[in-house]
Write an enzyme that holds these catalytic residues in place. Structure first.
Site, PDB file in Angstrom:
ATOM      1  N   CYS A 114     -95.812 -24.577   6.357  1.00 50.53           N
ATOM      2  CA  CYS A 114     -95.434 -23.895   7.592  1.00 50.53           C
ATOM      3  C   CYS A 114     -94.213 -22.999   7.345  1.00 50.53           C
ATOM      4  O   CYS A 114     -94.314 -22.009   6.647  1.00 50.53           O
ATOM      5  CB  CYS A 114     -95.219 -24.911   8.713  1.00 50.53           C
ATOM      6  N   HIS A 217    -100.177 -27.941   8.504  1.00 50.50           N
ATOM      7  CA  HIS A 217     -99.473 -29.147   8.056  1.00 50.50           C
ATOM      8  C   HIS A 217    -100.448 -30.137   7.419  1.00 50.50           C
ATOM      9  O   HIS A 217    -100.966 -31.040   8.096  1.00 50.50           O
ATOM     10  CB  HIS A 217     -98.748 -29.795   9.236  1.00 50.50           C
ATOM     11  N   GLU A 219     -99.954 -32.635   5.655  1.00 52.37           N
ATOM     12  CA  GLU A 219     -99.503 -34.028   5.636  1.00 52.37           C
ATOM     13  C   GLU A 219    -100.131 -34.855   6.752  1.00 52.37           C
ATOM     14  O   GLU A 219    -100.092 -36.095   6.714  1.00 52.37           O
ATOM     15  CB  GLU A 219     -97.969 -34.105   5.717  1.00 52.37           C
TER      16      GLU A 219
END
Length: 240
Positions: A114, A217, A219
């Site tokens: 990001c 993102h 993750e």
């Protein structure tokens, strides 16, 4: 035979306002760390100490530049004006920039997520769109209204890129939480992912073994492609 220690550094967010503490504090979400610890790597947090960047570089095998609710100072990419929505964290950016430059010099793996992808693009000579809704006609909601644990839109992965060799798909679902994006890329930087509205969603640097930036993102592991990104990143650190 023991497996050599593999250390992944993560940049932190920083706040001065009350929340976790009445005094200034650092923060990072757990899912950043577990994305690499689950793969056998050791995650460590990197406080914003620009003067210590060289010391940190000697400690880590790879770097994740995390996102946050702030922006790269427009002056770093030569912008003559600043959009009213822009907020900055000067010390954090100074530290992250020092770390990115050092990792580029030492050819150690970098993953920008990001805002981390945006900073990576600027360090490599690119520029940014300061506010997508004011720049892109009929833009998607890149600050998605639904939870970040869900997809917000799709991206098209460009063939003949590092990212495509990792995810092995031309279209994936991603989450979306950004109001800025890459405008132009620097020399040697390749666009590897694009949203349906034309917004650039990923970049990579050709003159580096593993220098990858994504606007979403991974993750959160929205899809198996996100898992493969972290797997490839950790594997690149192991092979170095």
């Amino acid at each position: 035979m023991s497996i050599p220690l593999l250390v992944i550094g993560f940049t932190l967010d920083y706040e001065e306002k009350e929340g976790y503490s009445k005094l200034p504090w650092y923060a990072i979400r757990e899912n950043y760390m577990t994305a690499v610890s689950a793969l056998g790597a050791v995650p460590i947090a990197l406080p914003h100490e620009p003067a210590l960047a060289d010391k940190y570089l000697g400690l880590i095998d790879a770097l994740v530049v995390t996102g946050g609710a702030f922006d790269v100072p427009p002056g770093l990419y030569g912008a003559s004006s600043v959009h009213k929505t822009v907020t900055t964290k000067e010390r954090r950016t100074a530290f992250e920039a020092a770390m990115v430059r050092g990792m580029l010099e030492h050819k150690k793996p970098i993953l920008g997520i990001c805002g981390g992808e945006q900073l990576l693009n600027v360090i490599l000579g690119g520029t940014l769109i300061q506010h997508i809704p004011d720049t892109i006609k009929n833009a998607l909601q890149h600050e998605q209204p639904n939870p970040r644990t869900e997809p917000g839109h799709t991206v098209r992965i460009e063939k003949d890129t590092l990212l495509y060799s990792i995810v092995k798909e031309q279209k994936i679902q991603v989450n979306s939480a950004h109001h800025q994006a890459v405008a132009t890329v620097g020399k040697g930087v390749k666009i590897n992912a694009v949203a349906p509205d034309g917004v650039i969603e990923g970049i990579e640097y050709s003159d580096h073994p593993f220098c990858l930036g994504v606007e979403w993102h991974p993750e959160y592991h929205i899809s198996s492609a996100d898992s493969r990104i972290f797997e490839a990143f950790v594997e690149a650190a192991r092979k170095r």
